[in-house]
Motif scaffolding. Structure first.
Motif, short mmCIF file in Angstrom:
data_model
loop_
_atom_site.label_atom_id
_atom_site.label_comp_id
_atom_site.label_asym_id
_atom_site.label_seq_id
_atom_site.Cartn_x
_atom_site.Cartn_y
_atom_site.Cartn_z
N ALA A 80 0.83 -1.21 0.00
CA ALA A 80 0.00 0.00 0.00
C ALA A 80 0.86 1.25 0.00
N ASN A 81 1.94 1.26 0.81
CA ASN A 81 2.86 2.39 0.77
C ASN A 81 3.52 2.55 -0.59
N LEU A 82 3.88 1.42 -1.23
CA LEU A 82 4.44 1.45 -2.58
C LEU A 82 3.47 2.11 -3.55
N GLY A 83 2.22 1.67 -3.57
CA GLY A 83 1.24 2.22 -4.50
C GLY A 83 1.06 3.71 -4.32
N ALA A 84 0.99 4.15 -3.05
CA ALA A 84 0.83 5.58 -2.79
C ALA A 84 2.07 6.35 -3.21
N ARG A 85 3.25 5.76 -2.99
CA ARG A 85 4.50 6.42 -3.35
C ARG A 85 4.58 6.63 -4.87
N LEU A 86 3.99 5.70 -5.65
CA LEU A 86 4.02 5.77 -7.10
C LEU A 86 2.75 6.38 -7.70
N ALA A 87 1.94 7.02 -6.87
CA ALA A 87 0.66 7.53 -7.36
C ALA A 87 0.82 8.54 -8.48
N GLY A 88 1.90 9.29 -8.49
CA GLY A 88 2.05 10.35 -9.47
C GLY A 88 2.83 10.00 -10.71
N VAL A 89 3.25 8.74 -10.87
CA VAL A 89 4.06 8.39 -12.03
C VAL A 89 3.21 7.66 -13.07
N ALA A 90 3.80 7.35 -14.19
CA ALA A 90 3.07 6.73 -15.29
C ALA A 90 2.50 5.37 -14.88
N ASP A 91 1.38 5.00 -15.54
CA ASP A 91 0.68 3.77 -15.15
C ASP A 91 1.56 2.53 -15.22
N GLY A 92 2.38 2.43 -16.25
CA GLY A 92 3.19 1.23 -16.40
C GLY A 92 4.28 1.08 -15.37
N ASP A 93 4.61 2.17 -14.66
CA ASP A 93 5.70 2.10 -13.70
C ASP A 93 5.37 1.21 -12.51
N LEU A 94 4.09 1.16 -12.13
CA LEU A 94 3.73 0.29 -11.01
C LEU A 94 3.98 -1.16 -11.35
N ALA A 95 3.58 -1.58 -12.55
CA ALA A 95 3.82 -2.97 -12.97
C ALA A 95 5.32 -3.27 -13.03
N THR A 96 6.10 -2.33 -13.52
CA THR A 96 7.55 -2.52 -13.58
C THR A 96 8.14 -2.65 -12.18
N ALA A 97 7.66 -1.82 -11.28
CA ALA A 97 8.14 -1.88 -9.90
C ALA A 97 7.77 -3.21 -9.23
N LEU A 98 6.56 -3.67 -9.46
CA LEU A 98 6.13 -4.94 -8.87
C LEU A 98 6.98 -6.09 -9.39
N ASP A 99 7.30 -6.07 -10.67
CA ASP A 99 8.16 -7.12 -11.24
C ASP A 99 9.54 -7.09 -10.60
N ALA A 100 10.11 -5.91 -10.43
CA ALA A 100 11.43 -5.80 -9.82
C ALA A 100 11.43 -6.30 -8.38
#
Length: 369
Positions: free
Chosen positions: A196-216
């Motif tokens: 949840a903290n990750l998602g909020a931290r990435l709230a302002g970046v491009a949509d695909g960045d969350l998927a990339t972050a989750l993969d990493a």
């Protein structure tokens, strides 16, 4: 926890102290002077009105402490051999907690690791006081940070691994809440809290960045057996994506075997878990979403339920349980919570949904109302 108080002036360097005095300050009420060597400033202090000032962990000349207290100041000494600053004026950051000391690079040598190790041994009265003073300082820092922010809580299991569907769902929930203008607060640990903290931290970046972050992150699914590797990939994700969304973690050294997650931009870490649990629930004025979890999450549901049960109409905050089958069959908290809410002001603010999208929509809609 939120209340109006008098002006507080934090003075944390000798240069700042001298500058203020040089500018004509003579009434020090509200000053919080921390960790300074004032042994050469005795004559200056004797000329000042010090009633209402606090001198915390300062070095004073002989007899100066007694004169300050006689004049109405609060004087508290430094406490030796304590790994944390018990008089700190700010919340922690993940970088500060994970910073190693003595040239080491492993978690055990970090501020967080050393504080946990220290908290596990038997305390003498001075060390017990140090814990209480530290937690009070965190209370004050959190109170100063909260104004102007609406806080939505996300509670859930610590055992949720990176790479799992549940972890991705918790991240999407945090992201949607952040995009709705809410500050996401969690217990600050691993699992659903980290997501949840990750998602909020990435709230302002491009949509695909969350998927990339989750993969990493999935490359190191748990902090066991290697906290260092687990934290390292999280710091790399923050650096890669320029993650700037504001989010809060409120962990405790009571569960210090679970390290704090890196994605909370502000960390209010406590020694005493009972204090931490109460504050975590109280500050979530925009409501709380409860993801599947075990004992700790159930405790938080009914702690929040108790707050809402006795609250006046202006203070009732939404409660959203996420996972219909989980909360009605596996851990049947929902039937009891629904019965408790029956006929109370909280009745219309208690919800059971089956998706994080619905949970985010409910909390966001309440925030915008």
């Amino acid at each position: 926890m939120r209340r109006t108080r008098g002006r507080v002036v934090h003075v944390e360097s000798l240069a700042d102290f001298d500058r203020r005095i040089g500018s004509g300050a003579r009434t020090l009420a509200g000053w919080r002077v921390r960790g300074l060597d004032l042994s050469g400033r005795g004559e200056v202090l004797d000329r000042c009105h010090v009633a209402g000032a606090s001198f915390l962990g300062c070095t004073l000349s002989a007899g100066q402490g007694s004169r300050l207290m006689a004049a109405g100041a609060l004087v508290l000494p430094a406490i030796p051999d304590v790994p944390v600053d018990v008089y700190r004026s700010r919340l922690y950051t993940a970088e500060e907690l994970y910073a190693a000391s003595g040239g080491g690079t492993r978690y055990a040598g970090s501020l967080d690791g050393r504080a946990y190790a220290w908290s596990q041994h038997a305390f003498d009265p001075a060390e017990a006081m140090a814990q209480s003073l530290h937690d009070h300082a965190i209370d004050q820092a959190l109170e100063a940070w909260l104004p102007g922010r609406r806080v939505a809580g996300v509670m859930g299991g610590h055992a949720l691994h990176r790479g799992s569907a549940g972890y991705a769902a918790a991240a999407r929930l945090g992201r949607e809440l952040g995009r709705a203008g809410l500050v996401v607060a969690t217990g600050g640990g691993p699992g659903a809290m980290e997501a949840a903290n990750l998602g909020a931290r990435l709230a302002g970046v491009a949509d695909g960045d969350l998927a990339t972050a989750l993969d990493a992150l999935a490359a190191v699914p748990s902090y066991r057996p290697d906290i260092d590797a687990w934290a390292r990939v999280a710091f790399e994700v923050c650096q890669q994506h320029g993650a700037t969304g504001e989010t809060l973690g409120i962990p405790t050294w009571h569960y210090g075997h679970e390290p704090p997650n890196v994605f909370a931009t502000q960390v209010a870490k406590y020694f005493r878990n009972a204090v931490r649990e109460a504050i975590l629930v109280q500050i979530c004025d925009a409501g709380i979403a409860f993801l599947p979890g075990a004992g700790g999450t159930v405790q938080e549901i009914f702690q929040d339920g108790c707050e809402n049960y006795y609250a006046d109409e202006s203070s009732v905050a939404p409660m959203v349980l996420v996972g219909e089958r989980y909360w009605t069959e596996e851990v049947p908290a929902w039937p009891l919570l629904r019965s408790l809410a029956q006929g109370r002001l909280m009745q219309q603010r208690v919800h059971l949904v089956d998706s994080v999208q619905d949970a985010a929509a409910l909390l966001a809609a309440d925030h915008q109302a």
